[in-house]
Design a protein around this motif. Structure first.
Motif, PDB file in Angstrom:
ATOM      1  N   GLY A 170     -55.457  27.329  64.486  1.00 12.87           N
ATOM      2  CA  GLY A 170     -56.490  26.511  65.372  1.00 12.87           C
ATOM      3  C   GLY A 170     -57.695  25.689  64.958  1.00 12.87           C
ATOM      4  N   GLY A 171     -57.603  25.525  63.729  1.00 10.67           N
ATOM      5  CA  GLY A 171     -58.568  24.688  62.809  1.00 10.67           C
ATOM      6  C   GLY A 171     -58.672  25.332  61.431  1.00 10.67           C
ATOM      7  N   GLY A 172     -59.626  24.667  60.650  1.00  7.99           N
ATOM      8  CA  GLY A 172     -60.115  25.108  59.354  1.00  7.99           C
ATOM      9  C   GLY A 172     -61.100  23.956  58.698  1.00  7.99           C
ATOM     10  N   ARG A 173     -61.210  24.078  57.447  1.00 10.33           N
ATOM     11  CA  ARG A 173     -62.247  23.370  56.554  1.00 10.33           C
ATOM     12  C   ARG A 173     -61.528  22.926  55.430  1.00 10.33           C
ATOM     13  NH1 ARG A 173     -63.073  27.829  59.541  1.00 10.33           N
ATOM     14  NH2 ARG A 173     -64.153  28.950  57.878  1.00 10.33           N
ATOM     15  N   ILE A 174     -61.592  21.676  55.044  1.00  6.47           N
ATOM     16  CA  ILE A 174     -61.236  21.159  54.133  1.00  6.47           C
ATOM     17  C   ILE A 174     -62.587  20.498  53.064  1.00  6.47           C
ATOM     18  CG2 ILE A 174     -59.857  19.404  52.647  1.00  6.47           C
ATOM     19  CD1 ILE A 174     -57.910  19.547  55.183  1.00  6.47           C
ATOM     20  N   VAL A 175     -62.546  20.957  51.957  1.00 12.67           N
ATOM     21  CA  VAL A 175     -63.674  20.457  51.169  1.00 12.67           C
ATOM     22  C   VAL A 175     -63.186  19.819  50.039  1.00 12.67           C
ATOM     23  CG1 VAL A 175     -65.926  20.791  49.735  1.00 12.67           C
ATOM     24  CG2 VAL A 175     -65.420  22.099  51.752  1.00 12.67           C
ATOM     25  N   GLN A 223     -51.067  24.456  57.952  1.00 10.10           N
ATOM     26  CA  GLN A 223     -51.336  25.916  57.987  1.00 10.10           C
ATOM     27  C   GLN A 223     -52.563  25.973  58.854  1.00 10.10           C
ATOM     28  OE1 GLN A 223     -51.638  28.108  54.104  1.00 10.10           O
ATOM     29  NE2 GLN A 223     -50.113  26.997  53.017  1.00 10.10           N
ATOM     30  N   MET A 224     -53.602  25.209  59.011  1.00  6.94           N
ATOM     31  CA  MET A 224     -54.501  25.345  59.607  1.00  6.94           C
ATOM     32  C   MET A 224     -54.357  25.253  61.196  1.00  6.94           C
ATOM     33  SD  MET A 224     -57.608  23.442  57.437  1.00  6.94           S
ATOM     34  CE  MET A 224     -58.004  24.235  55.640  1.00  6.94           C
ATOM     35  N   ALA A 239     -57.609  28.898  56.011  1.00  5.27           N
ATOM     36  CA  ALA A 239     -58.838  28.497  56.974  1.00  5.27           C
ATOM     37  C   ALA A 239     -59.438  27.565  56.097  1.00  5.27           C
ATOM     38  CB  ALA A 239     -59.694  29.882  57.253  1.00  5.27           C
ATOM     39  N   VAL A 240     -59.528  27.600  54.658  1.00  2.00           N
ATOM     40  CA  VAL A 240     -60.282  27.026  53.931  1.00  2.00           C
ATOM     41  C   VAL A 240     -59.370  26.541  52.729  1.00  2.00           C
ATOM     42  CG1 VAL A 240     -62.439  26.540  52.525  1.00  2.00           C
ATOM     43  CG2 VAL A 240     -62.723  28.059  54.481  1.00  2.00           C
ATOM     44  N   LEU A 241     -59.623  24.907  52.601  1.00  2.00           N
ATOM     45  CA  LEU A 241     -59.223  24.556  51.078  1.00  2.00           C
ATOM     46  C   LEU A 241     -60.212  23.685  50.404  1.00  2.00           C
ATOM     47  CD1 LEU A 241     -56.880  23.124  49.281  1.00  2.00           C
ATOM     48  CD2 LEU A 241     -57.046  21.370  50.784  1.00  2.00           C
ATOM     49  N   VAL A 242     -60.248  23.862  49.203  1.00  2.00           N
ATOM     50  CA  VAL A 242     -61.434  23.303  48.163  1.00  2.00           C
ATOM     51  C   VAL A 242     -60.442  22.600  47.288  1.00  2.00           C
ATOM     52  CG1 VAL A 242     -63.305  23.470  46.764  1.00  2.00           C
ATOM     53  CG2 VAL A 242     -63.076  24.913  48.568  1.00  2.00           C
ATOM     54  N   ASN A 243     -60.649  21.329  47.399  1.00  2.00           N
ATOM     55  CA  ASN A 243     -59.815  20.426  46.647  1.00  2.00           C
ATOM     56  C   ASN A 243     -60.720  20.094  45.104  1.00  2.00           C
ATOM     57  OD1 ASN A 243     -57.168  19.792  46.996  1.00  2.00           O
ATOM     58  ND2 ASN A 243     -57.958  18.549  48.653  1.00  2.00           N
ATOM     59  N   ASN A 244     -60.713  21.114  44.352  1.00  2.00           N
ATOM     60  CA  ASN A 244     -61.606  21.107  42.899  1.00  2.00           C
ATOM     61  C   ASN A 244     -60.938  20.354  41.855  1.00  2.00           C
ATOM     62  OD1 ASN A 244     -63.960  22.168  41.178  1.00  2.00           O
ATOM     63  ND2 ASN A 244     -61.966  23.182  40.578  1.00  2.00           N
ATOM     64  N   ALA A 245     -59.642  20.470  41.713  1.00  2.70           N
ATOM     65  CA  ALA A 245     -59.042  19.965  40.453  1.00  2.70           C
ATOM     66  C   ALA A 245     -59.274  18.626  40.060  1.00  2.70           C
ATOM     67  CB  ALA A 245     -57.578  20.335  40.595  1.00  2.70           C
ATOM     68  N   ALA A 246     -59.601  18.374  38.710  1.00  6.63           N
ATOM     69  CA  ALA A 246     -60.013  17.062  38.348  1.00  6.63           C
ATOM     70  C   ALA A 246     -59.996  16.654  36.850  1.00  6.63           C
ATOM     71  CB  ALA A 246     -61.250  16.484  38.905  1.00  6.63           C
ATOM     72  N   ASN A 247     -59.819  15.395  36.108  1.00 10.42           N
ATOM     73  CA  ASN A 247     -60.062  15.464  34.897  1.00 10.42           C
ATOM     74  C   ASN A 247     -60.573  14.155  34.894  1.00 10.42           C
ATOM     75  OD1 ASN A 247     -59.494  14.828  32.167  1.00 10.42           O
ATOM     76  ND2 ASN A 247     -58.211  16.676  32.306  1.00 10.42           N
ATOM     77  N   ASP A 248     -61.744  14.054  33.962  1.00 12.51           N
ATOM     78  CA  ASP A 248     -62.520  12.668  33.749  1.00 12.51           C
ATOM     79  C   ASP A 248     -62.272  12.343  32.585  1.00 12.51           C
ATOM     80  OD1 ASP A 248     -63.889  14.533  32.275  1.00 12.51           O
ATOM     81  OD2 ASP A 248     -65.621  13.767  32.925  1.00 12.51           O
ATOM     82  N   GLN A 249     -61.098  12.222  31.962  1.00 15.12           N
ATOM     83  CA  GLN A 249     -60.604  11.811  30.833  1.00 15.12           C
ATOM     84  C   GLN A 249     -60.858  10.163  30.677  1.00 15.12           C
ATOM     85  OE1 GLN A 249     -59.386  13.474  28.092  1.00 15.12           O
ATOM     86  NE2 GLN A 249     -59.633  11.697  26.760  1.00 15.12           N
ATOM     87  N   ARG A 250     -61.653   9.904  29.638  1.00 12.74           N
ATOM     88  CA  ARG A 250     -61.963   8.358  29.502  1.00 12.74           C
ATOM     89  C   ARG A 250     -61.172   7.484  28.700  1.00 12.74           C
ATOM     90  NH1 ARG A 250     -68.201  10.551  29.889  1.00 12.74           N
ATOM     91  NH2 ARG A 250     -67.636  12.036  31.609  1.00 12.74           N
ATOM     92  N   ALA A 251     -61.217   6.320  29.055  1.00 13.65           N
ATOM     93  CA  ALA A 251     -60.463   5.294  28.145  1.00 13.65           C
ATOM     94  C   ALA A 251     -61.322   4.165  28.433  1.00 13.65           C
ATOM     95  CB  ALA A 251     -59.253   5.262  28.519  1.00 13.65           C
TER      96      ALA A 251
END
Length: 254
Positions: free
Chosen positions: A136-141, A131-132, A88-100
């Motif tokens: 019949g629907g869902g929410r992606i953040v 899957q959603m 019903a819900v996906l939260v795309n949180n994974a990240a990495n702000d490695q700098r260069a």
């Protein structure tokens, strides 16, 4: 205290990068809404999942997966579907702000950064949408960042990726809105996590940044939970294709 969203009770939720930092607070936040939570992380988060089970009464499903491996990411999401039902819900949180520094970025670093900060969000959203449709629907953040608007001399690949997330969010919202799948993004400001303190934040730099906010206090990981829950719930039923900025009202000093 977080608001309660009755439609999240029992809702299958998947969170990437849920084992630490903002992601861990999101896992807890959805558990306290009585959602059925699954999350993936590249680091063993079994102990965290066990602790959440003890503290909330509902253990989240931890799935070991490297989000830059599209096959592994989609397999983890399908395992979550088998356990909890279609998302019903996906939260795309994974990240990495490695700098260069820009002059030091090579092709391998660029590809890694874009894969982790942009590409995996698209393919997670693609699997979530499949899957959603079954329900019949869902929410992606999705998670973007104000870095894409501010720039950053030593964050070129990260800034490019987070700008891409904002554009991708608007495009996917148009593509899938007619199917009842709402897509939005959150763009945090400077969030004070343990990792940020260890690697990048200095007291002087934090003081300067907070001085540019309309709300003059540091942003904590907990401050991202409420906005995420809102966008994941039917309380935001007519909000789509938006990038919600959570930065304390930051303005750039002249």
């Amino acid at each position: 205290m977080q608001a309660k969203y009755p439609d999240l009770s029992g809702a299958p939720v998947f969170i990437t990068g849920g084992g630490s930092g903002i992601g861990a607070l999101l896992v807890e936040g959805f558990l306290r809404q009585n959602a059925r939570v699954a999350f993936c992380d590249i680091v063993d988060s079994t102990e965290f999942a066990d602790r959440m089970g003890e503290e909330t009464g509902a253990r989240p499903l931890f799935l070991d997966a490297d989000v830059t491996d599209t096959g592994a990411l989609k397999a983890a999401m399908r395992n979550a579907e088998e356990a909890h039902g279609p998302l019903a819900v996906l939260v795309n949180n994974a990240a990495n702000d490695q700098r260069a520094e820009a002059d030091e970025v090579d092709e391998a670093f660029w590809d890694w950064s874009l894969s982790l900060n942009l590409k995996q969000q698209f393919f997670a959203a693609q699997e979530a949408a499949a899957q959603m449709r079954k329900r019949g629907g869902g929410r992606i953040v999705n998670y973007s960042s104000i870095a894409h608007a501010l720039g950053g001399a030593n964050m070129t690949s990260y800034v490019a990726a987070k700008a891409g997330v904002a554009g991708m969010t608007r495009s996917l919202a148009r593509a899938w809105g007619k199917e009842g799948i709402r897509v939005n993004a959150i763009a945090p400001g400077l969030v004070v996590t343990e990792r940020q303190r260890e690697l990048w934040i200095t007291e002087e730099g934090l003081k300067s940044h907070v001085g540019g906010q309309a709300i003059p206090r540091p942003i904590a990981p907990e401050d991202l939970v409420g906005p995420t829950l809102f966008l994941a719930s039917e309380a935001s039923a007519m909000i789509a294709a938006q990038v919600i900025v959570v930065d304390g009202g930051y303005v750039i000093h002249a």
